[in-house]
Design a protein around this motif. Sequence first.
Motif, short mmCIF file in Angstrom:
data_model
loop_
_atom_site.label_atom_id
_atom_site.label_comp_id
_atom_site.label_asym_id
_atom_site.label_seq_id
_atom_site.Cartn_x
_atom_site.Cartn_y
_atom_site.Cartn_z
N ASN A 39 4.77 6.87 -3.36
CA ASN A 39 6.00 7.56 -3.91
C ASN A 39 6.47 6.92 -5.24
O ASN A 39 7.48 7.10 -5.70
CB ASN A 39 7.23 7.08 -2.91
N MET A 40 5.82 5.86 -5.90
CA MET A 40 6.34 5.06 -7.05
C MET A 40 5.09 4.96 -7.92
O MET A 40 5.56 4.79 -9.14
CB MET A 40 6.76 3.89 -6.79
N ALA A 41 3.98 5.13 -7.75
CA ALA A 41 2.79 4.77 -8.42
C ALA A 41 2.77 5.94 -9.73
O ALA A 41 2.60 5.40 -10.97
CB ALA A 41 1.44 4.92 -7.95
N GLU A 42 3.06 7.30 -9.58
CA GLU A 42 2.81 8.11 -10.83
C GLU A 42 4.17 7.59 -11.77
O GLU A 42 4.23 7.82 -12.72
CB GLU A 42 2.91 9.39 -10.30
N ASP A 43 5.23 7.58 -11.19
CA ASP A 43 6.45 7.02 -11.76
C ASP A 43 6.00 5.90 -12.77
O ASP A 43 6.55 5.92 -13.91
CB ASP A 43 7.77 6.83 -11.10
#
Length: 559
Positions: free
Chosen positions: A424-428
């Motif tokens: 839920n956060m890695a690509e951000d």
Amino acid sequence: MKSVAIMLVSVVGFLLSFQPAHAKTHYFHNLKGYTLTGEPGNSAKLHTFSAMVVRDGKIAAVGHPDDLLAIYAIPAEQHVDFAGKTVLPGIIDAHGHMLGLGENLVQVDVRDAGSEQEAVAQVVAFAKSEPKDWIVGRGWNQENWDVKQYPTAASLDEYVSDRPVWLSRVDGHAGWANSKALELAGISKDTVSPEGGEIIRDKDGNPTGVLIDNAMALVESKLPATSQASRRQALTAAFEHLVSEGITSVHDAGVGTKTLQVYQQMAAEQQMPVRVYVMLSAADPNLPALLAEGPQTTADDVLAVRSVKVFTDGALGSRGAAMLEPYSDDPHNHGLLVTQPDEIERLYQAIIGHGFQVNIHAIGDRANRIALDTFEQTFATLGGRNLRHRVEHAQIVHPDDIPRFKELNIIASMQPTHATSDKNMAEDRIGKARMQGAYAWQTFLQQGTILAAGSDFPVELSNPFLGVHAAVTRQDRGNQPEGGWYAHESMTLEQALRAFTLDAAYAAGQEQVLGSLEPGKWADFIVLDQDPFAVSSDKLWQADILATYVAGKSVYQRD
């Protein structure tokens, strides 16, 4: 799937002739057994069996009941009927934190909090029954909250202001303090962030209550000292928890002298139901003396000391992972180097020079490049390439650096549930382009790199079948996202089990004695309520452990 009639080959006579007269023999049957056999890595083969003979704590033979009973005369009272249940080799968690897990079991756990306010409420409830001066806990993760931003001391102060509160982030690379804890640590507007750490501040420069990586030591140095009795209590609690989940061996990542002493005492007293492969902490001031003692392993393979854990950077969730390019969601931030390159080089020289394995924590692509560069330089000047060195996590690796793992003979020690927790956060954090080298399990496996799987407990839950499920599906337990997150990097079930058994044993130099149910190896095995090869992949995480055996002895039985 190839079924093996009997894994005795030409060694049967040898094994029989060298068994001591007092050896205790048991015959386990009516089971559905699976084990990876042969050389670790891609050449290993999956074998099935329906019975096994255990003598003096080790596997004597596995195969078909008729074949085994024709060779071994075993009294009926030493027969164990598993009623058709599934048997697997004991799970090896290649990266966990035993003391942290044990302490976590008795501290406030805010892992499930859905907001900062909910985490505070859990602290308040815990504080009512906690008489100690400090309130200590772990597990917060702002990425799972309704408002995805760091918490503040003020929210804790509103309810707990008379006692210091210290809560580690779920990854252990950030901490959240109330004002009382900041005061005791001497942290003010004028306090300078230490090298490799950061004091998060508000717009006026005041500390907010969150400390990153090396800055955490400012508060942690003020925590009450842990007694040896408390360490033993925590390790005992961790052992009891792990055997209930089918884990028979752990690679403990970052062990200090005092914890090592407890392990040594417990091993001598035969009070360790789980095998422990120790990674000494590179930060321990006694490291030179420990290295001088040389690698050590107990005769029963319960305790092994032959590796050192080195830190390069922090974690992705707290933006402490060291990146070659800035964070996509924080363009002025490249992350943190917890240990500087010249010190890493010095540590490599000392560790390898004493014949120990280097296990280096590296999450960001810059950190992984530094780890690999230093291996290459050290091998050229000192040698030591054959010591099976490891990169712990190898989470975000530049695509140009992935082949270097194979070229330098470096093991990738990776944790499957990190992917499903970070999705839920890695690509951000790093953008879509850099995801090419992120959580790249299948890419590593296809090039022939040994991949050792673990959980990084208590960062993640220790249940290994959560890891097996994540490895195979690239989904969380709610089967999200549909089709899997970057599903091309998923593992097959056979690869996942190999990473948690035979290949994890190889990563500790223990594949000759652990990791598979083959003659001559320790009889570490588990009994499951379901056959992972017969259920749909979305059910893999639901496996329940019915029994756990270490050296042929039951260390856990489900009621």
